[in-house]
Enzyme design. Sequence first.
Site, PDB file in Angstrom:
ATOM      1  N   ASP A 444       0.985  -1.071   0.014  1.00 35.46           N
ATOM      2  CA  ASP A 444      -0.023  -0.009   0.173  1.00 35.46           C
ATOM      3  C   ASP A 444       0.827   1.326   0.008  1.00 35.46           C
ATOM      4  OD1 ASP A 444      -2.602   1.292   0.519  1.00 35.46           O
ATOM      5  OD2 ASP A 444      -1.510   2.082   2.175  1.00 35.46           O
ATOM      6  N   GLU A 480       1.518  -0.503  -5.102  1.00 34.16           N
ATOM      7  CA  GLU A 480       0.678   0.701  -5.213  1.00 34.16           C
ATOM      8  C   GLU A 480       1.747   1.699  -5.577  1.00 34.16           C
ATOM      9  OE1 GLU A 480      -3.404   2.623  -3.737  1.00 34.16           O
ATOM     10  OE2 GLU A 480      -1.718   2.381  -2.331  1.00 34.16           O
TER      11      GLU A 480
END
Length: 805
Positions: A444, A480
């Site tokens: 993330d 990401e």
Amino acid sequence: MSSAAEQEAVQEPAGTAVRPGEPPGRPAPGTVRTEVTGTEAAGTVRTEDPNGLRGEAAQTLRVEAAQAVRVENAQAVRLEVAQAVGAEPRAPVVWPGAPMPLGARFRVGPDGVAGTNFALWAGGAEAVELCLFDEHGNETRCPLTELTHEIWHGFLPGVQAGQRYGYRVHGRWDPWTGARWNAAKLLLDPYARAVDGDFTLPPEVYGHMRDWPDQHVADTVRDDRDSAPYVPKGVVVHDDDDWVEDRRPKTPWADSVIYELHVRGFTKLHPDIPPELRGTYAGLAHPAAIDHLTRLGVTAVELLPVHQFAHEDHLLRRGLHNYWGYNSIGYFAPHADYSASGSAGGQVGEFKRMVHALHSAGIEVILDVVYNHTAEAGELGPMLSLRGIDNRGYYRLQNDPRRYADYTGCGNTLHVVQPQVLRLITDSLRYWVTEMGVDGFRFDLAAALARSMHDVDMLSPFLAVIAQDPVLRRVKLIAEPWDVGNGGYQVGAFPPLWTEWNDRYRDAVRDFWRGALPDVRDLGYRLTGSSDLYAWGGRRPYASVNFVTAHDGFTLRDLVSYEHKHNEANGEGNRDGTSDNRAWNCGAEGESDDPEINALRRRQLRNLLTTLLLSTGVPMLVAGDEMGRTQGGNNNAYCQDNEIGWLDWSLLEQPEWRKLTELTARVLKLRQTHPVLRRRAFFSGRAQAPDGLRDLAWFTRDGREMTEGDWYAPAATLGLYLSGRDIPGRDARGEPVTDDSFLAVLHAGAEPVAFELPGAPWAAAYELVLDTSREDQADAPGTVLEGGTETTVPARSVLLLRVTA
């Protein structure tokens, strides 16, 4: 060390950091403040001059042998605690133990005695107490007096698996310099393998006075109330608990199909999973759950965060909870709420058994991990773990060290440049691979991890360590590739070994099917592996993880049913969540009883799914998109641990949604069968043989190859020819790879269109394999069409044709 009476004369009152009549936070003009607190009394006096500046008179006075004093302080703290509660000092047996490995590790110690070694890095601390809790919550404090390379450690004979524990860390309270030690707060071991209890976040859990009247300086006012009754504890876990021999699927990247799911949401409403297992790791391991995955044809599940996480205060105040889990606090512990085995350590074995069950079905396990920030938020957040262990050692601070650098939008950012933070992250990653059996990670806000001092740096310590690590460089690594800071958008920039979520694929495909692309240049790149982004440094088409939807944003069904977000249930006035949805509702906002609108929506779903699964790269599906799952237009359901966020399995009882699932499985089967649909190398676009046949060719609706001018013109129809004759690379036996050739026709127009099928040298005849205008694909195959002739492409549809001659 001074006596308790002497300390009481100079210590600040509990719950304050200032003198009477003095403004909160800094000394009043014309005053000199002298503070001797806790362990500082053993030889440390800190003063501040009237202007709050630290000159010679305000320097910290320390004995020459600083480490010896810190160890002596640890012993003195135990006496202080006992005196404070009016009890005799307790003397648990604590042997020196070892500084490595970090965390609580049950083992056989000296002389064959079983016990647990505890080790905690706490760089600037003055003393550390290990706190043991019995089944009634009674606390026993054990000072750790051994200090090696800033690691406090000790071995406690007789401490077994299942023991609950935490730490109290002593040091200066000086938020103005970033020092936030507060021994009144029980801290979770960042290396805890299991966590027992809930994070409820009452005022006592904050290191500062949360409800101080002047919130501007509230974070500087120390709260001396004990937090132990209100916070979860770590649990000692036996390392070999419930592990079995396991064979990893080791699916090559080019053959991978990722299925993003939430452990709780995927299983909570499944009718064939026993009620006591729904919402748990055991539920995901159940044959009923795995059967859906295998029938669909996915090769990997990407689990939304399963590290132990905490709920945010603003959600708890509204009666909500963090559902997605992007608020980690324990990087080694499986989230206990997803366990059917309780929270006393059984969650570890249950997670391992889940991984084994998925592996046995040929399915890899990828974890969505959140190492960019923690649940402690900004300076007004709770004190749960790292903030109280060494705030300056773990977090990025601003030039004003009272404030946190926030590249994540969550209040803090882990300082990955620091060796101890880098070690925490990589130790965690290796643990999940080697001991828990997982096959990869999706990071993330990975750009935040790649920042050196400020800027994103693809030679950063984090990326360098991963690249050389013999364990981590062999697993699947997904970035990401952005964060919320300046220069944080890094799509296409991560180095080899990494794949990336490709949001440019998402945007181009959404825009094409809603008729919003000004031309088809970008779409051409996205359908064929995004060579403009990834054809460098030896990267391959599978560096692109293609997706149309993800956990954040609309579901696929909502993407064709809503144009605007409807997040009222989140309690934030519909302000949360993006407004850039790139969605088309097909003529009505929300659910409709108009059969034509609903038929069009289902057709658009078939178009989006088929486009995704035929594109070069790694496709990622979101759980439930294959069966028409809806969130009622909520595009930010992070706090919806209810029917909004859970997968509704009753949809499969409705023929139209069951057929959508069947289409998804059908296209995935085609992808698995035909290597031309999952290429390991980029297309060249150049002639591979004297007849002029190329590995990739693009056609307009009139059957001619596209020119440069065609790419810059608006177009609703695009023909894509994929040659299976000369696929780069060889198979496992060294033989050339060949396959059928295919023509895909994508038509986003509202009316049918005549399309001339390319003739020689491309094909003499084609067989229709897929037609997304049809609800039931069983009627589509078998139609044979001649090359060089026209065929009618239905409005808003995809045709896939196989070259037969």
